[in-house]
Motif scaffolding. Structure first.
Motif, PDB file in Angstrom:
ATOM      1  N   LEU A 199       0.831  -1.211   0.000  1.00 13.08           N
ATOM      2  CA  LEU A 199       0.000   0.000   0.000  1.00 13.08           C
ATOM      3  C   LEU A 199       0.863   1.257   0.000  1.00 13.08           C
ATOM      4  O   LEU A 199       0.556   2.234  -0.694  1.00 13.08           O
ATOM      5  CB  LEU A 199      -0.942  -0.008   1.195  1.00 13.08           C
ATOM      6  CG  LEU A 199      -2.057  -1.042   1.136  1.00 13.08           C
ATOM      7  CD1 LEU A 199      -2.822  -1.082   2.455  1.00 13.08           C
ATOM      8  CD2 LEU A 199      -3.013  -0.744  -0.018  1.00 13.08           C
ATOM      9  N   ILE A 200       1.952   1.233   0.756  1.00 18.60           N
ATOM     10  CA  ILE A 200       2.863   2.381   0.740  1.00 18.60           C
ATOM     11  C   ILE A 200       3.515   2.511  -0.631  1.00 18.60           C
ATOM     12  O   ILE A 200       3.680   3.618  -1.150  1.00 18.60           O
ATOM     13  CB  ILE A 200       3.903   2.273   1.869  1.00 18.60           C
ATOM     14  CG1 ILE A 200       3.202   2.406   3.234  1.00 18.60           C
ATOM     15  CG2 ILE A 200       4.977   3.346   1.720  1.00 18.60           C
ATOM     16  CD1 ILE A 200       4.092   2.118   4.416  1.00 18.60           C
ATOM     17  N   ALA A 201       3.856   1.387  -1.270  1.00 19.26           N
ATOM     18  CA  ALA A 201       4.431   1.425  -2.619  1.00 19.26           C
ATOM     19  C   ALA A 201       3.459   2.066  -3.607  1.00 19.26           C
ATOM     20  O   ALA A 201       3.867   2.852  -4.465  1.00 19.26           O
ATOM     21  CB  ALA A 201       4.818   0.021  -3.076  1.00 19.26           C
ATOM     22  N   PHE A 202       2.171   1.750  -3.476  1.00 20.96           N
ATOM     23  CA  PHE A 202       1.180   2.399  -4.347  1.00 20.96           C
ATOM     24  C   PHE A 202       1.086   3.891  -4.046  1.00 20.96           C
ATOM     25  O   PHE A 202       0.886   4.705  -4.950  1.00 20.96           O
ATOM     26  CB  PHE A 202      -0.192   1.732  -4.211  1.00 20.96           C
ATOM     27  CG  PHE A 202      -0.349   0.532  -5.091  1.00 20.96           C
ATOM     28  CD1 PHE A 202      -0.543   0.666  -6.462  1.00 20.96           C
ATOM     29  CD2 PHE A 202      -0.287  -0.741  -4.560  1.00 20.96           C
ATOM     30  CE1 PHE A 202      -0.672  -0.442  -7.290  1.00 20.96           C
ATOM     31  CE2 PHE A 202      -0.421  -1.865  -5.363  1.00 20.96           C
ATOM     32  CZ  PHE A 202      -0.605  -1.710  -6.733  1.00 20.96           C
ATOM     33  N   GLY A 203       1.249   4.263  -2.785  1.00 21.54           N
ATOM     34  CA  GLY A 203       1.290   5.682  -2.428  1.00 21.54           C
ATOM     35  C   GLY A 203       2.483   6.374  -3.069  1.00 21.54           C
ATOM     36  O   GLY A 203       2.380   7.509  -3.544  1.00 21.54           O
ATOM     37  N   ILE A 204       3.612   5.688  -3.108  1.00 23.43           N
ATOM     38  CA  ILE A 204       4.807   6.226  -3.763  1.00 23.43           C
ATOM     39  C   ILE A 204       4.542   6.409  -5.249  1.00 23.43           C
ATOM     40  O   ILE A 204       4.880   7.439  -5.839  1.00 23.43           O
ATOM     41  CB  ILE A 204       6.019   5.312  -3.515  1.00 23.43           C
ATOM     42  CG1 ILE A 204       6.394   5.323  -2.031  1.00 23.43           C
ATOM     43  CG2 ILE A 204       7.213   5.712  -4.391  1.00 23.43           C
ATOM     44  CD1 ILE A 204       7.357   4.228  -1.620  1.00 23.43           C
ATOM     45  N   LYS A 205       3.892   5.422  -5.881  1.00 21.80           N
ATOM     46  CA  LYS A 205       3.550   5.534  -7.307  1.00 21.80           C
ATOM     47  C   LYS A 205       2.616   6.716  -7.540  1.00 21.80           C
ATOM     48  O   LYS A 205       2.800   7.496  -8.470  1.00 21.80           O
ATOM     49  CB  LYS A 205       2.907   4.255  -7.811  1.00 21.80           C
ATOM     50  CG  LYS A 205       2.549   4.335  -9.301  1.00 21.80           C
ATOM     51  CD  LYS A 205       1.869   3.100  -9.792  1.00 21.80           C
ATOM     52  CE  LYS A 205       1.543   3.134 -11.270  1.00 21.80           C
ATOM     53  NZ  LYS A 205       1.171   4.381 -11.852  1.00 21.80           N
ATOM     54  N   TYR A 206       1.629   6.870  -6.679  1.00 23.46           N
ATOM     55  CA  TYR A 206       0.693   7.998  -6.789  1.00 23.46           C
ATOM     56  C   TYR A 206       1.457   9.321  -6.661  1.00 23.46           C
ATOM     57  O   TYR A 206       1.207  10.264  -7.411  1.00 23.46           O
ATOM     58  CB  TYR A 206      -0.382   7.874  -5.709  1.00 23.46           C
ATOM     59  CG  TYR A 206      -1.439   8.927  -5.787  1.00 23.46           C
ATOM     60  CD1 TYR A 206      -2.511   8.788  -6.662  1.00 23.46           C
ATOM     61  CD2 TYR A 206      -1.386  10.059  -4.991  1.00 23.46           C
ATOM     62  CE1 TYR A 206      -3.495   9.748  -6.743  1.00 23.46           C
ATOM     63  CE2 TYR A 206      -2.359  11.031  -5.064  1.00 23.46           C
ATOM     64  CZ  TYR A 206      -3.413  10.871  -5.936  1.00 23.46           C
ATOM     65  OH  TYR A 206      -4.378  11.839  -6.012  1.00 23.46           O
ATOM     66  N   SER A 207       2.400   9.374  -5.739  1.00 23.74           N
ATOM     67  CA  SER A 207       3.210  10.569  -5.562  1.00 23.74           C
ATOM     68  C   SER A 207       4.021  10.876  -6.819  1.00 23.74           C
ATOM     69  O   SER A 207       4.078  12.024  -7.271  1.00 23.74           O
ATOM     70  CB  SER A 207       4.140  10.365  -4.353  1.00 23.74           C
ATOM     71  OG  SER A 207       5.055  11.421  -4.229  1.00 23.74           O
ATOM     72  N   ASP A 214       3.372   9.852  -9.916  1.00 31.06           N
ATOM     73  CA  ASP A 214       2.445  10.200 -10.996  1.00 31.06           C
ATOM     74  C   ASP A 214       1.924  11.628 -10.885  1.00 31.06           C
ATOM     75  O   ASP A 214       1.478  12.210 -11.869  1.00 31.06           O
ATOM     76  CB  ASP A 214       1.255   9.232 -11.017  1.00 31.06           C
ATOM     77  CG  ASP A 214       1.638   7.825 -11.449  1.00 31.06           C
ATOM     78  OD1 ASP A 214       2.772   7.639 -11.957  1.00 31.06           O
ATOM     79  OD2 ASP A 214       0.818   6.912 -11.271  1.00 31.06           O
ATOM     80  N   ASN A 215       1.968  12.204  -9.690  1.00 31.27           N
ATOM     81  CA  ASN A 215       1.451  13.551  -9.465  1.00 31.27           C
ATOM     82  C   ASN A 215       2.557  14.574  -9.212  1.00 31.27           C
ATOM     83  O   ASN A 215       2.313  15.641  -8.654  1.00 31.27           O
ATOM     84  CB  ASN A 215       0.443  13.538  -8.315  1.00 31.27           C
ATOM     85  CG  ASN A 215      -0.844  12.883  -8.750  1.00 31.27           C
ATOM     86  OD1 ASN A 215      -1.665  13.502  -9.410  1.00 31.27           O
ATOM     87  ND2 ASN A 215      -1.014  11.613  -8.429  1.00 31.27           N
ATOM     88  N   GLY A 216       3.773  14.240  -9.637  1.00 31.53           N
ATOM     89  CA  GLY A 216       4.874  15.185  -9.603  1.00 31.53           C
ATOM     90  C   GLY A 216       5.473  15.449  -8.233  1.00 31.53           C
ATOM     91  O   GLY A 216       6.099  16.488  -8.029  1.00 31.53           O
ATOM     92  N   CYS A 217       5.315  14.527  -7.306  1.00 30.36           N
ATOM     93  CA  CYS A 217       5.847  14.731  -5.952  1.00 30.36           C
ATOM     94  C   CYS A 217       7.059  13.855  -5.658  1.00 30.36           C
ATOM     95  O   CYS A 217       7.344  13.547  -4.500  1.00 30.36           O
ATOM     96  CB  CYS A 217       4.741  14.493  -4.920  1.00 30.36           C
ATOM     97  SG  CYS A 217       3.383  15.653  -5.069  1.00 30.36           S
ATOM     98  N   ARG A 218       7.764  13.401  -6.678  1.00 25.82           N
ATOM     99  CA  ARG A 218       9.036  12.677  -6.582  1.00 25.82           C
ATOM    100  C   ARG A 218       8.979  11.353  -5.832  1.00 25.82           C
ATOM    101  O   ARG A 218      10.007  10.800  -5.482  1.00 25.82           O
ATOM    102  CB  ARG A 218      10.101  13.549  -5.932  1.00 25.82           C
ATOM    103  CG  ARG A 218      10.363  14.852  -6.595  1.00 25.82           C
ATOM    104  CD  ARG A 218      11.344  15.685  -5.841  1.00 25.82           C
ATOM    105  NE  ARG A 218      11.621  15.152  -4.508  1.00 25.82           N
ATOM    106  CZ  ARG A 218      12.708  15.418  -3.814  1.00 25.82           C
ATOM    107  NH1 ARG A 218      13.614  16.178  -4.314  1.00 25.82           N
ATOM    108  NH2 ARG A 218      12.884  14.913  -2.609  1.00 25.82           N
TER     109      ARG A 218
END
Length: 103
Positions: A28-36, A38-42
């Protein structure tokens, strides 16, 4: 809902050999990283630990860094960024390859 709520999968509450599922929180944290990403938050993500045991788990197993909470006496807040975020991301998510591009 908290990622670590299910007692039968929580690495802090259940012995590794008795856990029904493993790696749910990390995925779930890995998906949060992917979301970050994808939204320009490195790939930077922040999350809270409900218990001291989870705080220790996040720091030792994920390489998360403790950061100040928004409120005084609030939950233990962590940030996962840079190499630690990339390591967790690459361990849990695989890039999908378009079949046309693979040929």
């Amino acid at each position: 809902m908290y990622a670590e709520s299910a007692p039968h999968s929580n690495p802090v509450l259940t012995k590794k050999s008795e856990r029904k599922y493993s790696g749910i929180g990390a995925a779930l944290i890995a998906f949060g990283i992917k979301y970050s990403i994808d939204n320009g938050c490195r790939g930077d993500v922040m999350f809270d630990a409900k218990t001291d045991e989870l705080a220790k788990h996040y720091a030792e197993d994920f390489g998360a860094m403790r950061i100040p909470s928004i409120t005084n006496g609030g939950p233990k807040r962590f940030m996962l960024a840079d190499e630690a975020a990339w390591k967790l991301f690459s361990e849990h998510l695989v890039e999908e390859v378009n079949e046309d591009e693979a040929k």
